[in-house]
Scaffold this active site. Structure first.
Site, PDB file in Angstrom:
ATOM      1  N   GLU A   1       0.823  -1.208   0.000  1.00 39.49           N
ATOM      2  CA  GLU A   1       0.000   0.000   0.000  1.00 39.49           C
ATOM      3  C   GLU A   1       0.861   1.263   0.000  1.00 39.49           C
ATOM      4  OE1 GLU A   1      -3.966  -1.458   2.371  1.00 39.49           O
ATOM      5  OE2 GLU A   1      -2.193  -1.075   3.554  1.00 39.49           O
TER       6      GLU A   1
ATOM      7  N   CYS B   1       3.339   8.638   0.813  1.00 37.61           N
ATOM      8  CA  CYS B   1       4.027   7.744   1.746  1.00 37.61           C
ATOM      9  C   CYS B   1       4.219   6.393   1.051  1.00 37.61           C
ATOM     10  CB  CYS B   1       3.152   7.616   3.002  1.00 37.61           C
ATOM     11  SG  CYS B   1       3.822   6.492   4.222  1.00 37.61           S
TER      12      CYS B   1
ATOM     13  N   CYS C   1       7.295  -6.430   7.237  1.00 32.59           N
ATOM     14  CA  CYS C   1       8.501  -5.929   7.898  1.00 32.59           C
ATOM     15  C   CYS C   1       8.955  -6.966   8.919  1.00 32.59           C
ATOM     16  CB  CYS C   1       8.214  -4.602   8.602  1.00 32.59           C
ATOM     17  SG  CYS C   1       9.688  -3.901   9.397  1.00 32.59           S
TER      18      CYS C   1
ATOM     19  N   CYS D   1       7.875  -4.365  15.456  1.00 25.52           N
ATOM     20  CA  CYS D   1       7.547  -3.414  16.530  1.00 25.52           C
ATOM     21  C   CYS D   1       6.143  -3.746  17.015  1.00 25.52           C
ATOM     22  CB  CYS D   1       7.614  -1.982  16.006  1.00 25.52           C
ATOM     23  SG  CYS D   1       9.255  -1.582  15.392  1.00 25.52           S
TER      24      CYS D   1
ATOM     25  N   CYS E   1       2.819  -1.885  15.717  1.00 26.57           N
ATOM     26  CA  CYS E   1       2.686  -1.636  14.276  1.00 26.57           C
ATOM     27  C   CYS E   1       2.072  -2.845  13.565  1.00 26.57           C
ATOM     28  CB  CYS E   1       4.074  -1.331  13.720  1.00 26.57           C
ATOM     29  SG  CYS E   1       4.139  -1.234  11.928  1.00 26.57           S
TER      30      CYS E   1
ATOM     31  N   CYS F   1      -0.332   5.973  10.069  1.00 25.23           N
ATOM     32  CA  CYS F   1       0.946   5.343  10.426  1.00 25.23           C
ATOM     33  C   CYS F   1       0.708   4.021  11.126  1.00 25.23           C
ATOM     34  CB  CYS F   1       1.712   6.210  11.418  1.00 25.23           C
ATOM     35  SG  CYS F   1       2.255   7.749  10.780  1.00 25.23           S
TER      36      CYS F   1
HETATM   37  N1  SAH Z   1      10.108   1.137   9.338  1.00 19.35           N
HETATM   38  C1  SAH Z   1      10.278   2.524   9.333  1.00 19.35           C
HETATM   39  C2  SAH Z   1       9.296   3.245   8.428  1.00 19.35           C
HETATM   40  C3  SAH Z   1       7.881   2.739   8.450  1.00 19.35           C
HETATM   41  S1  SAH Z   1       7.002   2.946   9.956  1.00 19.35           S
HETATM   42  C4  SAH Z   1      10.233   3.079  10.743  1.00 19.35           C
HETATM   43  O1  SAH Z   1       9.875   2.359  11.666  1.00 19.35           O
HETATM   44  O2  SAH Z   1      10.580   4.245  10.899  1.00 19.35           O
HETATM   45  C5  SAH Z   1       6.650   4.685   9.908  1.00 19.35           C
HETATM   46  C6  SAH Z   1       6.297   5.318  11.245  1.00 19.35           C
HETATM   47  O3  SAH Z   1       5.054   4.821  11.728  1.00 19.35           O
HETATM   48  C7  SAH Z   1       7.324   5.021  12.333  1.00 19.35           C
HETATM   49  O4  SAH Z   1       7.734   6.228  12.945  1.00 19.35           O
HETATM   50  C8  SAH Z   1       6.536   4.190  13.329  1.00 19.35           C
HETATM   51  O5  SAH Z   1       7.016   4.384  14.643  1.00 19.35           O
HETATM   52  C9  SAH Z   1       5.123   4.704  13.133  1.00 19.35           C
HETATM   53  N2  SAH Z   1       4.094   3.779  13.585  1.00 19.35           N
HETATM   54  C10 SAH Z   1       4.060   2.441  13.484  1.00 19.35           C
HETATM   55  N3  SAH Z   1       2.945   1.936  14.041  1.00 19.35           N
HETATM   56  C11 SAH Z   1       2.230   2.984  14.514  1.00 19.35           C
HETATM   57  C12 SAH Z   1       0.977   3.126  15.181  1.00 19.35           C
HETATM   58  N4  SAH Z   1       0.214   2.063  15.483  1.00 19.35           N
HETATM   59  N5  SAH Z   1       0.548   4.364  15.502  1.00 19.35           N
HETATM   60  C13 SAH Z   1       1.295   5.453  15.191  1.00 19.35           C
HETATM   61  N6  SAH Z   1       2.472   5.387  14.552  1.00 19.35           N
HETATM   62  C14 SAH Z   1       2.949   4.177  14.208  1.00 19.35           C
HETATM   63 FE1  SF4 Z   2       8.733  -2.236  10.703  1.00 26.57          FE
HETATM   64 FE2  SF4 Z   2       6.511  -1.093  11.652  1.00 26.57          FE
HETATM   65 FE3  SF4 Z   2       8.700  -1.219  13.157  1.00 26.57          FE
HETATM   66 FE4  SF4 Z   2       8.647   0.442  11.042  1.00 26.57          FE
HETATM   67  S1  SF4 Z   2       7.372   0.579  12.885  1.00 26.57           S
HETATM   68  S2  SF4 Z   2      10.303  -0.977  11.651  1.00 26.57           S
HETATM   69  S3  SF4 Z   2       7.392  -0.793   9.629  1.00 26.57           S
HETATM   70  S4  SF4 Z   2       7.520  -2.982  12.404  1.00 26.57           S
END
Ligand code: SAH
Ligand code: SF4
Length: 359
Positions: free
Chosen positions: A103, A116, A123, A127, A130, A346
């Protein structure tokens, strides 16, 4: 030029011209005995005009176009589905040739339109807040799959508008797909390809140390965002397992020495999670660990989702956190994610089709 019997039996796979970074495209074209400016012409056809066939490159000789068509192709990515939220955010769902789905999200704001992009299918970093991380890792995107997201979104823009900013903040960890991501960024900022100013391209990373160090060495001209999400190792490891491998101190060491262009700062993203990293003490600690690094903070109140075991803090709590940072002299902006109702905010990207409800 005839094909050898071996090539007739087993022809080499065609090269996707969009898989080549600017210098690779030049090397490829000059290998035909062509001049350097031919590569520039081709870059312009591919990315400024968006042609989908070599035949359409009418300032190349017919013979050269035939030669090129024999060994190369030009891929396109067509959205399978586009959803639009009431705030104007649009989410594009793409199906790749192997059936995987990714996406991208287009976010129109007052003075800019940000796209974006995804850099991986899923991934691997997992995290815990996420959804992309929850779905696990499938594979890296190719250069063409990254840049085709821009071309597809551009075709679907309202008349008279254009994409002004690119953020690599969609699905995936860009530094885990280092080579393809850098080639794609090379095309984004090349004056002969997409022509984005490097100040308008931002790579966001969870802090993969080897990639960060390599970027620092190679002198990245574009903007860097680091997802910090905590101000101490214990909390960060709880939210981001990758922190056990590359702890805060190491990431901040590289950030402190990062070769930034004049008047630029590193953006630190901080997803605010209720009762985990949102206390005044965490804010004060953040001030302390960022001392000496030219920084700006994006506070992102958690986007909640089924299966994510955390809550978003109250607005007061978010404001209090922001105020502590600002009183300490940091620029801290609260980013309310757009497009949450269509799961485009995000951390909500999963590459899944929307569930169609019976009307
Ligand atoms: N992997 C990279 C880029 C993709 S994630 C990274 O982690 O930076 C992009 C952003 O989305 C990151 O700053 C991450 O912390 C944020 N993010 C992920 N899950 C989220 C959530 N549930 N609510 C708000 N931000 C989130
Ligand atoms: Fe991967 Fe989501 Fe962590 Fe970014 S925030 S590194 S996309 S698991």
């Amino acid at each position: 030029m005839g094909l050898s019997p071996a090539e007739l039996r087993d022809p080499l796979p065609k090269i996707d011209l969009k898989d080549l970074g600017p210098s690779e495209l030049e090397a490829f074209i000059t290998s035909f005995g062509k001049e350097h400016y031919r590569a520039i012409q081709i870059l312009r056809w591919l990315y400024l005009r968006g042609v989908s066939s070599v035949e359409g490159m009418t300032n190349l000789s017919k013979r050269f176009r035939q030669e090129l068509s024999r060994v190369s192709l030009i891929s396109v990515l067509k959205p399978l589905h586009i959803e639009q939220a009431t705030d104007g955010t649009r989410k594009f769902l793409f199906e790749l040739t192997d059936g995987n789905r990714i996406e991208s999200v287009l976010i129109p704001e007052k003075s800019r339109i940000t796209l974006c992009l995804s850099t991986q299918v899923g991934c691997a970093l997992g995290c815990r807040f996420c959804l992309t991380g929850k779905t696990g890792f499938k594979r890296d995107l190719t250069v063409s799959e990254i840049v085709n997201q821009i071309l597809a979104a551009r075709e679907n823009l309202p008349h008279g508008t254009s994409i002004t900013n690119i953020v690599l903040m969609g699905m995936g960890e860009p530094l885990a797909n280092y080579t393809n991501t850098m080639k794609a960024i090379g095309l984004m900022i090349s004056p002969d390809a997409f022509k984005f100013s490097s100040r308008r391209v931002t790579l966001s990373t969870a802090g993969l140390l080897p990639g960060l160090e390599r970027m620092a060495r190679e002198g990245a001209g574009f903007r860097l965002a680091v997802s910090l999400n905590a101000s101490d190792d214990e909390t960060r490891s709880r939210l981001m397992p990758v922190n056990r491998l590359y702890p805060l101190r190491e990431i901040l060491r590289v950030c402190r020495n990062f070769p930034l262009r004049p008047r630029t700062r590193i953006t630190f993203e901080y997803v605010l999670v209720e009762n985990v990293n949102d206390s005044p003490q965490s804010a004060r600690n953040l001030l302390k660990i960022l001392r000496g690094i030219p920084s700006k903070i994006n506070l992102i109140p958690l986007n909640e989702a089924p299966g994510i075991p955390f809550r978003r803090p109250s607005q007061e709590r978010v404001r209090e956190f922001q105020e502590i940072l600002m009183e300490g002299g940091l620029t801290a902006i609260v980013r309310t994610s757009k497009g949450a109702e269509i799961s485009a905010a995000c951390g909500q990207l999963r590459g899944k089709s929307p569930v169609l409800l019976p009307s």
